[in-house]
Design a protein around this motif. Sequence first.
Motif, PDB file in Angstrom:
ATOM      1  N   HIS A 110       0.777  -1.244  -0.105  1.00  0.00           N
ATOM      2  CA  HIS A 110      -0.017   0.069  -0.134  1.00  0.00           C
ATOM      3  C   HIS A 110       0.894   1.055  -0.195  1.00  0.00           C
ATOM      4  O   HIS A 110       2.036   1.347   0.577  1.00  0.00           O
ATOM      5  CB  HIS A 110      -0.846   0.029   1.170  1.00  0.00           C
ATOM      6  N   ALA A 111       0.347   2.081  -0.455  1.00  0.00           N
ATOM      7  CA  ALA A 111       1.249   3.812  -0.564  1.00  0.00           C
ATOM      8  C   ALA A 111       1.455   4.209   0.536  1.00  0.00           C
ATOM      9  O   ALA A 111       0.403   3.788   1.411  1.00  0.00           O
ATOM     10  CB  ALA A 111       0.226   4.440  -1.531  1.00  0.00           C
ATOM     11  N   PHE A 112       2.589   4.927   0.888  1.00  0.00           N
ATOM     12  CA  PHE A 112       2.963   5.481   2.163  1.00  0.00           C
ATOM     13  C   PHE A 112       3.959   6.367   1.899  1.00  0.00           C
ATOM     14  O   PHE A 112       4.747   6.473   1.010  1.00  0.00           O
ATOM     15  CB  PHE A 112       3.138   4.369   3.319  1.00  0.00           C
ATOM     16  N   ASP A 113       4.324   7.306   2.935  1.00  0.00           N
ATOM     17  CA  ASP A 113       5.349   8.183   3.109  1.00  0.00           C
ATOM     18  C   ASP A 113       6.369   7.689   3.964  1.00  0.00           C
ATOM     19  O   ASP A 113       6.158   7.453   5.004  1.00  0.00           O
ATOM     20  CB  ASP A 113       5.002   9.728   3.334  1.00  0.00           C
ATOM     21  N   GLY A 114       7.591   7.465   3.313  1.00  0.00           N
ATOM     22  CA  GLY A 114       8.702   6.850   4.290  1.00  0.00           C
ATOM     23  C   GLY A 114       9.420   7.866   4.875  1.00  0.00           C
ATOM     24  O   GLY A 114       9.241   9.211   4.673  1.00  0.00           O
ATOM     25  N   VAL A 115      10.451   7.592   5.852  1.00  0.00           N
ATOM     26  CA  VAL A 115      11.115   8.468   6.697  1.00  0.00           C
ATOM     27  C   VAL A 115      12.572   8.104   6.440  1.00  0.00           C
ATOM     28  O   VAL A 115      12.890   7.067   5.994  1.00  0.00           O
ATOM     29  CB  VAL A 115      10.944   8.112   8.099  1.00  0.00           C
ATOM     30  N   THR A 116      13.396   9.097   6.051  1.00  0.00           N
ATOM     31  CA  THR A 116      14.817   9.209   5.971  1.00  0.00           C
ATOM     32  C   THR A 116      15.559  10.316   7.052  1.00  0.00           C
ATOM     33  O   THR A 116      14.802  10.562   7.886  1.00  0.00           O
ATOM     34  CB  THR A 116      15.195   9.828   4.600  1.00  0.00           C
ATOM     35  N   LYS A 117      16.695  10.315   6.883  1.00  0.00           N
ATOM     36  CA  LYS A 117      17.564  11.086   7.807  1.00  0.00           C
ATOM     37  C   LYS A 117      16.924  12.593   7.791  1.00  0.00           C
ATOM     38  O   LYS A 117      17.173  13.461   8.625  1.00  0.00           O
ATOM     39  CB  LYS A 117      18.995  11.102   7.492  1.00  0.00           C
ATOM     40  N   GLY A 153       8.100  11.983   5.324  1.00  0.00           N
ATOM     41  CA  GLY A 153       7.666  12.407   3.963  1.00  0.00           C
ATOM     42  C   GLY A 153       8.694  12.670   3.065  1.00  0.00           C
ATOM     43  O   GLY A 153       8.400  13.066   1.944  1.00  0.00           O
ATOM     44  N   ALA A 154      10.047  12.379   3.367  1.00  0.00           N
ATOM     45  CA  ALA A 154      10.903  12.695   2.170  1.00  0.00           C
ATOM     46  C   ALA A 154      10.936  11.672   1.039  1.00  0.00           C
ATOM     47  O   ALA A 154      11.404  12.042   0.045  1.00  0.00           O
ATOM     48  CB  ALA A 154      12.314  12.637   2.990  1.00  0.00           C
ATOM     49  N   ILE A 155      10.332  10.608   1.340  1.00  0.00           N
ATOM     50  CA  ILE A 155      10.336   9.396   0.440  1.00  0.00           C
ATOM     51  C   ILE A 155       8.852   8.931   0.165  1.00  0.00           C
ATOM     52  O   ILE A 155       8.019   8.776   1.165  1.00  0.00           O
ATOM     53  CB  ILE A 155      11.209   8.417   0.416  1.00  0.00           C
ATOM     54  N   HIS A 156       8.314   8.885  -1.062  1.00  0.00           N
ATOM     55  CA  HIS A 156       6.866   8.390  -1.031  1.00  0.00           C
ATOM     56  C   HIS A 156       6.972   7.151  -1.915  1.00  0.00           C
ATOM     57  O   HIS A 156       7.982   6.855  -2.864  1.00  0.00           O
ATOM     58  CB  HIS A 156       6.099   9.388  -1.913  1.00  0.00           C
ATOM     59  N   PHE A 157       6.050   5.992  -1.290  1.00  0.00           N
ATOM     60  CA  PHE A 157       6.116   4.872  -2.037  1.00  0.00           C
ATOM     61  C   PHE A 157       4.760   4.679  -2.615  1.00  0.00           C
ATOM     62  O   PHE A 157       3.574   4.665  -1.866  1.00  0.00           O
ATOM     63  CB  PHE A 157       6.431   3.621  -1.074  1.00  0.00           C
ATOM     64  N   ASP A 158       4.861   4.372  -3.915  1.00  0.00           N
ATOM     65  CA  ASP A 158       3.338   3.965  -4.531  1.00  0.00           C
ATOM     66  C   ASP A 158       3.242   2.468  -4.309  1.00  0.00           C
ATOM     67  O   ASP A 158       4.239   1.668  -4.367  1.00  0.00           O
ATOM     68  CB  ASP A 158       3.297   4.322  -5.808  1.00  0.00           C
ATOM     69  N   ALA A 159       1.974   2.209  -4.248  1.00  0.00           N
ATOM     70  CA  ALA A 159       1.853   0.583  -4.184  1.00  0.00           C
ATOM     71  C   ALA A 159       2.124  -0.236  -5.370  1.00  0.00           C
ATOM     72  O   ALA A 159       2.087   0.534  -6.759  1.00  0.00           O
ATOM     73  CB  ALA A 159       0.214   0.308  -3.980  1.00  0.00           C
ATOM     74  N   GLY A 160       2.806  -1.400  -5.283  1.00  0.00           N
ATOM     75  CA  GLY A 160       3.030  -2.172  -6.708  1.00  0.00           C
ATOM     76  C   GLY A 160       4.549  -2.371  -6.664  1.00  0.00           C
ATOM     77  O   GLY A 160       5.303  -1.928  -5.709  1.00  0.00           O
ATOM     78  N   LYS A 161       4.841  -3.348  -7.588  1.00  0.00           N
ATOM     79  CA  LYS A 161       6.103  -3.862  -7.976  1.00  0.00           C
ATOM     80  C   LYS A 161       6.926  -2.459  -8.184  1.00  0.00           C
ATOM     81  O   LYS A 161       6.642  -1.696  -9.119  1.00  0.00           O
ATOM     82  CB  LYS A 161       6.260  -4.872  -8.742  1.00  0.00           C
ATOM     83  N   GLN A 162       8.423  -2.508  -7.887  1.00  0.00           N
ATOM     84  CA  GLN A 162       9.237  -1.384  -8.384  1.00  0.00           C
ATOM     85  C   GLN A 162      10.774  -1.784  -7.647  1.00  0.00           C
ATOM     86  O   GLN A 162      11.091  -2.607  -6.850  1.00  0.00           O
ATOM     87  CB  GLN A 162       8.819  -0.020  -7.399  1.00  0.00           C
ATOM     88  N   HIS A 163      11.599  -1.072  -8.030  1.00  0.00           N
ATOM     89  CA  HIS A 163      13.064  -1.290  -7.895  1.00  0.00           C
ATOM     90  C   HIS A 163      13.454  -0.152  -7.149  1.00  0.00           C
ATOM     91  O   HIS A 163      13.264   1.247  -7.455  1.00  0.00           O
ATOM     92  CB  HIS A 163      14.032  -0.986  -9.453  1.00  0.00           C
ATOM     93  N   VAL A 164      14.287  -0.330  -5.989  1.00  0.00           N
ATOM     94  CA  VAL A 164      14.694   0.752  -5.407  1.00  0.00           C
ATOM     95  C   VAL A 164      15.976   0.535  -4.827  1.00  0.00           C
ATOM     96  O   VAL A 164      16.775  -0.308  -5.021  1.00  0.00           O
ATOM     97  CB  VAL A 164      13.936   0.658  -3.855  1.00  0.00           C
ATOM     98  N   ALA A 187      12.313  -0.643   4.741  1.00  0.00           N
ATOM     99  CA  ALA A 187      12.551  -1.611   5.955  1.00  0.00           C
ATOM    100  C   ALA A 187      12.252  -1.232   7.197  1.00  0.00           C
ATOM    101  O   ALA A 187      11.705  -1.754   8.133  1.00  0.00           O
ATOM    102  CB  ALA A 187      14.114  -1.964   5.917  1.00  0.00           C
ATOM    103  N   ARG A 188      12.421   0.182   7.653  1.00  0.00           N
ATOM    104  CA  ARG A 188      12.169   0.858   8.751  1.00  0.00           C
ATOM    105  C   ARG A 188      10.526   1.309   9.025  1.00  0.00           C
ATOM    106  O   ARG A 188      10.245   1.548  10.123  1.00  0.00           O
ATOM    107  CB  ARG A 188      12.847   2.033   9.181  1.00  0.00           C
ATOM    108  N   GLU A 189       9.785   1.359   7.838  1.00  0.00           N
ATOM    109  CA  GLU A 189       8.464   1.724   8.055  1.00  0.00           C
ATOM    110  C   GLU A 189       7.456   0.920   9.003  1.00  0.00           C
ATOM    111  O   GLU A 189       7.572  -0.339   8.767  1.00  0.00           O
ATOM    112  CB  GLU A 189       7.768   1.875   6.686  1.00  0.00           C
ATOM    113  N   ARG A 190       6.747   1.569   9.942  1.00  0.00           N
ATOM    114  CA  ARG A 190       5.839   0.771  10.780  1.00  0.00           C
ATOM    115  C   ARG A 190       4.765   1.693  11.155  1.00  0.00           C
ATOM    116  O   ARG A 190       3.436   1.177  11.534  1.00  0.00           O
ATOM    117  CB  ARG A 190       6.507   0.329  11.840  1.00  0.00           C
ATOM    118  N   HIS A 191       4.566   2.939  10.632  1.00  0.00           N
ATOM    119  CA  HIS A 191       3.747   3.771  11.144  1.00  0.00           C
ATOM    120  C   HIS A 191       2.472   3.603  10.042  1.00  0.00           C
ATOM    121  O   HIS A 191       1.270   4.196  10.545  1.00  0.00           O
ATOM    122  CB  HIS A 191       4.200   5.435  11.225  1.00  0.00           C
ATOM    123  N   SER A 192       2.728   3.391   8.989  1.00  0.00           N
ATOM    124  CA  SER A 192       1.358   3.003   8.069  1.00  0.00           C
ATOM    125  C   SER A 192       0.557   1.774   8.384  1.00  0.00           C
ATOM    126  O   SER A 192      -0.354   1.614   7.711  1.00  0.00           O
ATOM    127  CB  SER A 192       1.896   3.205   6.734  1.00  0.00           C
TER     128      SER A 192
END
Length: 374
Positions: free
Chosen positions: A167-174, A178-189, A198-203
Motif C-alpha cells: 500500500h502507498a505510504f510516505d517513508g522516513v529518511t534522515k 515524508g521525504a520519500i513516497h512509495f506507491d503501491a505495486g512492484k518497483q525497483h529501489v 525496511a524501517r516503516e511501521r507507522h502506516s
Amino acid sequence: MKRSQKIVLLCLTALLMCAISVSAYSLFVNQHLRNTLDNGYHPIKNEYQTTTKKDTESFLVMGLDNTIERKLGTTRTDAMMVITVNHKTKKITFCSLPRDSFVPISSKNYQGNQRIEAAYTINGPTASVNTVENLLKIPIDHYCVFNFLSFIQFIDAIDGIDINVQHAFDGVTKDGPGAIHFDAGKQHVDGIKALSYARERHSDNDIMRGFRQQEIIQAVGKKLTSKTAVKNLTKIIDSFDNNIQTDITSDQLMDLMKSGLLYNSYEKQRVDFDWRTFSNQGRSMVELYPDSIEYVSHELRVSLGIDKKDARDKKTNPFHTNGEYLYQSDYSVQDADAEDKETTSLNGNTYIGTAGNTETGPLPTVKTKNGFVQ
C-alpha cells in the motif's frame, strides 16, 4: 610454424592469460574480503547449548539505529531477525522480533526486563544473541550486525532490489518523515529507499515491518546470484568495511554466497508472534504472549531438527493466541480501561511480568565506533 598452429597457440595463450587474470582477481577478492571481515570479526560466547543437526544452521541478523553520522548516545538494534536453514528439508524459516518486545535480558551487566533492542546497548552482540537464544530456546550459530550506512551501500552495490509495496505510504529518511513516497505495486529501489521501506511501521504495524524486512532479505538473496553481484563484488565487499560486526569468517561468507542459488530454491516459512502493546513509565512496550513465544520457539526448533512436529504445527492456519488473553494481537496501544481488563496488566497500564522488572531505567551511554558497541 604453420598458421593454424599459431592460431591454436595464440588461443591457448589467451586462455592461459584469462585463467591467470581470473585467478589473480579471485585471490584479490578473497584477500580483500578477508581483510574487510577481519575489521568487523567479533566472536562471542553463547550461553544456550543444545544438540543440533549438521544439516541445519541459524542466524541472527540485526540492524543498528546508529552510525558515525548520527552519533547517538546509545546504540540499539532497530531490526532483529532469526533465520534458520535446513538443508535436509530444504526450508528456510524467517522470524522477526518486534524491537520493543519487553523481555528478560541475558547479560551480567543487567538484571531484569527491557526492550529487546536494548540488549545490544547493554552488552553488544553477546547480550543480543544470548537474549534471543534464551527467549526462543534455540541456538544461534552465527550473528551479523549492520549499521544504516552499510545497508545503503550494500543495496547500491548490488544495483538495488525489487520489492512489492502492498500500500502507498510516505517513508522516513534522515531528512525526516515524508521525504520519500512509495506507491503501491512492484518497483525497483536503491539503498536509501530500501532502508526507508525496511524501517516503516507507522502506516501499519511492527508485524508488517518485519514482513518488509524479510522481503528485502529474500530480494537480496536473488540479486546475489545474478551477474550484477559478480561484477560488483569489490563494491559489495567495500560496503562492509568498518560497517559490519559478525562472527562469520570470510571462508564461511564465501560458502554462503556460493549457496545463494541453492537457497533460492528452498521453501520459505514465516513464523510470527501474537502480542499487544502497552505503556510502561510513559514508554511504549510490546508484550509477546507466552503461548505465542512457545509456538514460535517450537516452530524454530522443528526447523533446526531439535523438536519433532506435533499438534502445535499448523499447516494451513496461522497461529493465534489461545484465548487466555482478552486481545488477539491487534498490534495497537489499548486505552487504560481496556488494559485494566488484561490478565497481564495492573492499574491500567503497568506491566506485571516478573516481579521487580517494571523499572526499566535509562539506557547506559556506551562507547561506539560507527554505531557498533566496542
